[in-house]
Design an enzyme around this catalytic site. Structure first.
Site, mmCIF file in Angstrom:
data_model
loop_
_atom_site.group_PDB
_atom_site.id
_atom_site.type_symbol
_atom_site.label_atom_id
_atom_site.label_comp_id
_atom_site.label_asym_id
_atom_site.label_seq_id
_atom_site.Cartn_x
_atom_site.Cartn_y
_atom_site.Cartn_z
ATOM 1 N N ARG A 42 0.817 -1.220 0.000
ATOM 2 C CA ARG A 42 0.000 0.000 0.000
ATOM 3 C C ARG A 42 0.847 1.266 0.000
ATOM 4 O O ARG A 42 0.348 2.343 -0.228
ATOM 5 C CB ARG A 42 -0.947 0.004 1.213
ATOM 6 C CG ARG A 42 -2.140 -0.903 1.010
ATOM 7 C CD ARG A 42 -3.051 -0.916 2.214
ATOM 8 N NE ARG A 42 -2.493 -1.691 3.306
ATOM 9 C CZ ARG A 42 -3.136 -1.954 4.442
ATOM 10 N NH1 ARG A 42 -4.337 -1.468 4.645
ATOM 11 N NH2 ARG A 42 -2.578 -2.686 5.376
ATOM 12 N N GLN A 43 2.144 1.121 0.290
ATOM 13 C CA GLN A 43 3.005 2.312 0.369
ATOM 14 C C GLN A 43 3.949 2.353 -0.833
ATOM 15 O O GLN A 43 5.158 2.309 -0.701
ATOM 16 C CB GLN A 43 3.797 2.300 1.674
ATOM 17 C CG GLN A 43 2.904 2.317 2.913
ATOM 18 C CD GLN A 43 3.726 2.316 4.176
ATOM 19 O OE1 GLN A 43 4.484 3.245 4.449
ATOM 20 N NE2 GLN A 43 3.615 1.262 4.960
ATOM 21 N N LYS A 91 -14.489 7.125 -1.125
ATOM 22 C CA LYS A 91 -13.936 6.974 0.223
ATOM 23 C C LYS A 91 -12.673 7.816 0.385
ATOM 24 O O LYS A 91 -11.879 7.911 -0.542
ATOM 25 C CB LYS A 91 -13.582 5.499 0.472
ATOM 26 C CG LYS A 91 -12.933 5.229 1.817
ATOM 27 C CD LYS A 91 -12.408 3.796 1.922
ATOM 28 C CE LYS A 91 -10.917 3.709 1.672
ATOM 29 N NZ LYS A 91 -10.335 2.375 1.894
ATOM 30 N N ARG A 132 -9.434 8.092 3.122
ATOM 31 C CA ARG A 132 -8.833 7.523 4.335
ATOM 32 C C ARG A 132 -8.334 8.677 5.205
ATOM 33 O O ARG A 132 -7.500 9.467 4.793
ATOM 34 C CB ARG A 132 -7.693 6.565 3.977
ATOM 35 C CG ARG A 132 -7.077 5.900 5.197
ATOM 36 C CD ARG A 132 -6.252 4.673 4.869
ATOM 37 N NE ARG A 132 -7.041 3.511 4.476
ATOM 38 C CZ ARG A 132 -7.779 2.774 5.315
ATOM 39 N NH1 ARG A 132 -7.850 3.091 6.587
ATOM 40 N NH2 ARG A 132 -8.448 1.740 4.868
ATOM 41 N N ASP A 172 -13.157 -6.020 -2.739
ATOM 42 C CA ASP A 172 -11.942 -5.261 -2.437
ATOM 43 C C ASP A 172 -10.767 -6.230 -2.460
ATOM 44 O O ASP A 172 -10.951 -7.445 -2.384
ATOM 45 C CB ASP A 172 -12.063 -4.596 -1.056
ATOM 46 C CG ASP A 172 -11.207 -3.333 -0.942
ATOM 47 O OD1 ASP A 172 -10.339 -3.103 -1.816
ATOM 48 O OD2 ASP A 172 -11.405 -2.574 0.015
ATOM 49 N N THR A 212 -9.096 -3.687 8.807
ATOM 50 C CA THR A 212 -9.916 -3.444 10.013
ATOM 51 C C THR A 212 -11.406 -3.584 9.716
ATOM 52 O O THR A 212 -12.222 -3.513 10.629
ATOM 53 C CB THR A 212 -9.693 -2.025 10.535
ATOM 54 O OG1 THR A 212 -10.185 -1.090 9.552
ATOM 55 C CG2 THR A 212 -8.229 -1.742 10.812
ATOM 56 N N ALA A 213 -11.774 -3.712 8.455
ATOM 57 C CA ALA A 213 -13.171 -3.746 7.976
ATOM 58 C C ALA A 213 -13.847 -2.383 8.097
ATOM 59 O O ALA A 213 -15.063 -2.280 7.910
ATOM 60 C CB ALA A 213 -13.996 -4.824 8.669
#
Ligand code: R5P
Length: 313
Positions: free
Chosen positions: A97-98, A193, A195, A219, A224-225
């Site tokens: 993700r980074q 969305k 974050r 997804d 964490t849902a």
């Protein structure tokens, strides 16, 4: 005769690694993985790796750093044991993700994780539906991305009706959701969305027609849902039916995710075993990646194209 490859697994993926080895008709290669009292990792590979094709199966799942290090150490042990080619099979690639700096002062952690593995001796990588398509460019060695989309779509099929719409819970999930929707011949919608932090998200409406329809949320991962919880609220506000189907490739289920999921009107939650699933998963259905990963390894061994197993192209 062509020698069977050696398959070993990190502690993050021992069950999946064993199933992959079984499917290839070879025992899982023996190794020791332990921690010194101060938590320092120690590994030793006992399987015969000299001049062999070696596949080290290991998701970099939570605890991410410990599992990344274990994968690197097992790779180094194989390299020092004079292995032939070493392929890291990373069903879930944590740190994907980074892949860029989104604010000054940040690190490009995906690149660092890739460099650690290459420095340890990884010569080829197999990943399943990585979070970022940029993963390939982060490595200097070949990266083979395979996809769980067909198996997720097939698992959803028995719960589907003509009223279903495939929903991407954020912009990043659009491509994956579109591939599932194409497989199931369903329309798509996208939740907007943002974050706010690692554990908090906000939504601001959605794109697409969902009124009166039944949602299938897709997804690449459930962590964490919080994303699913926020998407469920956005869909409700837009007049969508409440009962949800959810499909995700990687189930991390951290930070209260299971309790959050239990509070959602889930009809079915389909995930893979890229990360070992919790014992009690609300409405959970776990699809194993073992046959696909075994087939990937068998094809690589025969020098064949990965064809329909490939996520891109
Ligand atoms: C984000 O870009 C990912 O695709 C997932 O939506 C996200 O990581 C899920 O995280 P969580 O379950 O914590 O909301």
């Amino acid at each position: 005769m062509h020698e069977a490859p050696t398959v070993i697994a990190t502690s993050a993926s021992s069950a999946l690694g064993t199933a992959v080895a079984d499917a290839l008709g070879t025992p899982l290669g023996s190794c020791t993985r332990e921690r010194f009292p101060d938590s320092e990792a120690h590994v030793a590979v006992h399987a015969d790796v000299r001049d062999r094709e070696v596949y080290v199966v290991g998701s970099t799942s939570p605890p991410v750093d410990a599992h990344l290090m274990e994968l690197a150490l097992l790779t180094d042990a194989c390299r020092r044991g004079d292995a032939g080619r070493i392929t890291a099979v990373i069903p879930y690639f944590g740190y994907a993700r980074q892949d860029r700096r989104s604010a000054p002062g940040e690190a490009v952690a995906t690149r660092v994780a890739a460099e650690v593995l290459e420095a340890a001796g990884v010569q080829r990588v197999v990943v399943v539906d990585p979070h970022t398509p940029a993963l390939e460019a982060m490595f200097g060695v070949p990266v083979e991305a395979v996809t769980a989309v067909p198996m997720l779509a097939r698992a959803l099929q028995e719960d589907l009706s003509e009223q279903h719409v495939v929903v991407a819970p954020d912009l990043g999930a659009v491509k994956l959701a579109e591939r599932v929707a194409a497989y199931l011949e369903l329309p798509t919608a996208v939740v907007r969305k943002t974050r706010v932090s690692g554990a908090a998200v906000e939504t601001s409406g959605l794109v697409g027609d969902v009124r009166g329809m039944a949602p299938v949320l897709v997804d690449d991962m459930v962590s964490t849902a919080g994303t699913l919880e926020a998407a469920a609220a956005a869909l409700r506000a837009a007049g969508c039916q409440t009962e949800m189907l959810v499909a995700a490739v990687h189930g991390l289920f951290v930070g209260g995710a299971v309790a959050r999921l239990a509070a959602l009107p889930l009809r079915r939650l389909v995930i893979t075993d890229s990360v070992p699933p919790p014992a009690r998963l609300p409405a959970g259905r776990v699809e194993t990646l073992a046959p696909m990963l075994a087939s990937t390894i068998a094809r690589l061994e025969r020098g064949e194209s990965l064809g329909e197993l490939a996520a891109h192209g």
